[in-house]
Design a protein around this motif. Structure first.
Motif, mmCIF file in Angstrom:
data_model
loop_
_atom_site.group_PDB
_atom_site.id
_atom_site.type_symbol
_atom_site.label_atom_id
_atom_site.label_comp_id
_atom_site.label_asym_id
_atom_site.label_seq_id
_atom_site.Cartn_x
_atom_site.Cartn_y
_atom_site.Cartn_z
ATOM 1 N N ASN A 20 0.950 -1.524 -0.028
ATOM 2 C CA ASN A 20 0.177 0.368 0.172
ATOM 3 C C ASN A 20 0.924 1.006 0.229
ATOM 4 O O ASN A 20 0.879 2.321 -0.402
ATOM 5 C CB ASN A 20 -1.059 -0.105 1.082
ATOM 6 N N VAL B 265 1.596 2.004 -3.472
ATOM 7 C CA VAL B 265 0.282 2.716 -4.538
ATOM 8 C C VAL B 265 -0.086 3.595 -4.183
ATOM 9 O O VAL B 265 -0.217 4.122 -4.873
ATOM 10 C CB VAL B 265 -1.026 1.486 -4.021
ATOM 11 N N GLU C 118 2.336 5.721 -5.873
ATOM 12 C CA GLU C 118 1.740 5.625 -7.377
ATOM 13 C C GLU C 118 2.618 5.098 -8.410
ATOM 14 O O GLU C 118 2.362 5.180 -9.857
ATOM 15 C CB GLU C 118 1.322 6.836 -7.909
ATOM 16 N N LEU D 223 2.591 1.155 -7.946
ATOM 17 C CA LEU D 223 2.536 -0.039 -8.020
ATOM 18 C C LEU D 223 -0.057 0.666 -7.875
ATOM 19 O O LEU D 223 -0.114 1.736 -7.399
ATOM 20 C CB LEU D 223 2.170 -0.971 -6.597
ATOM 21 N N PHE D 224 -0.877 -0.090 -8.490
ATOM 22 C CA PHE D 224 -2.202 0.422 -8.993
ATOM 23 C C PHE D 224 -2.836 -1.114 -8.488
ATOM 24 O O PHE D 224 -2.645 -1.770 -9.465
ATOM 25 C CB PHE D 224 -2.282 1.340 -9.903
ATOM 26 N N LYS D 225 -3.724 -0.966 -8.151
ATOM 27 C CA LYS D 225 -5.266 -2.094 -7.633
ATOM 28 C C LYS D 225 -5.885 -2.180 -8.877
ATOM 29 O O LYS D 225 -6.738 -0.853 -9.403
ATOM 30 C CB LYS D 225 -5.978 -2.064 -6.485
ATOM 31 N N MET E 212 -2.461 -6.356 -8.326
ATOM 32 C CA MET E 212 -1.399 -5.128 -8.267
ATOM 33 C C MET E 212 -0.699 -5.163 -9.448
ATOM 34 O O MET E 212 0.141 -6.085 -9.352
ATOM 35 C CB MET E 212 -0.417 -4.862 -6.751
#
Length: 120
Positions: free
Chosen positions: A56, A59, A62, A64-66, A72
């Protein structure tokens, strides 16, 4: 995932660092799926919440994104974000103390540059 956990850094930070390093070295490409928090937890025998904290963090940055229900993934531009972040950390951890110590020792810029080029 060929990575051993260390004692000197919180596990969640090591998970984030491992993913970042894999992106930088090209073993994970932008758009690729990364291991899930449960996969990290199972592999390292850690609490899934600990793995989630590291993922997280990426995330939030920015990197990684879900994709809900899928997993992921590495965001476009992630490598550039990581490079900038690590260059800033390098500057703060190494360059600033180096400059401060050089100043204390009376080392001028030209001499410092020469020392940096020297191989021992």
């Amino acid at each position: 995932m060929d990575f051993k956990l260390r004692e000197d850094l919180p596990i969640f930070q090591q998970i984030a660092e491992q993913v970042e390093t894999s992106i930088l070295d090209g073993s994970i490409q932008e758009g690729d799926r990364v291991p899930s928090t449960n996969e990290f937890a199972k592999y390292y025998q850690i609490n899934p919440a600990t793995a989630a904290k590291g993922v997280n963090q990426l995330v939030d940055q920015e990197i990684l994104f879900k994709k809900r229900g899928v997993g992921m993934f590495v965001a476009d531009g992630a490598k550039s974000i990581i490079l900038e972040k690590r260059k800033k950390a390098f500057f703060n951890q190494y360059i600033i103390p180096l400059k401060q110590e050089a100043e204390k020792l009376g080392i001028q810029l030209e001499e410092l540059q020469s020392l940096l080029k020297r191989e021992e």
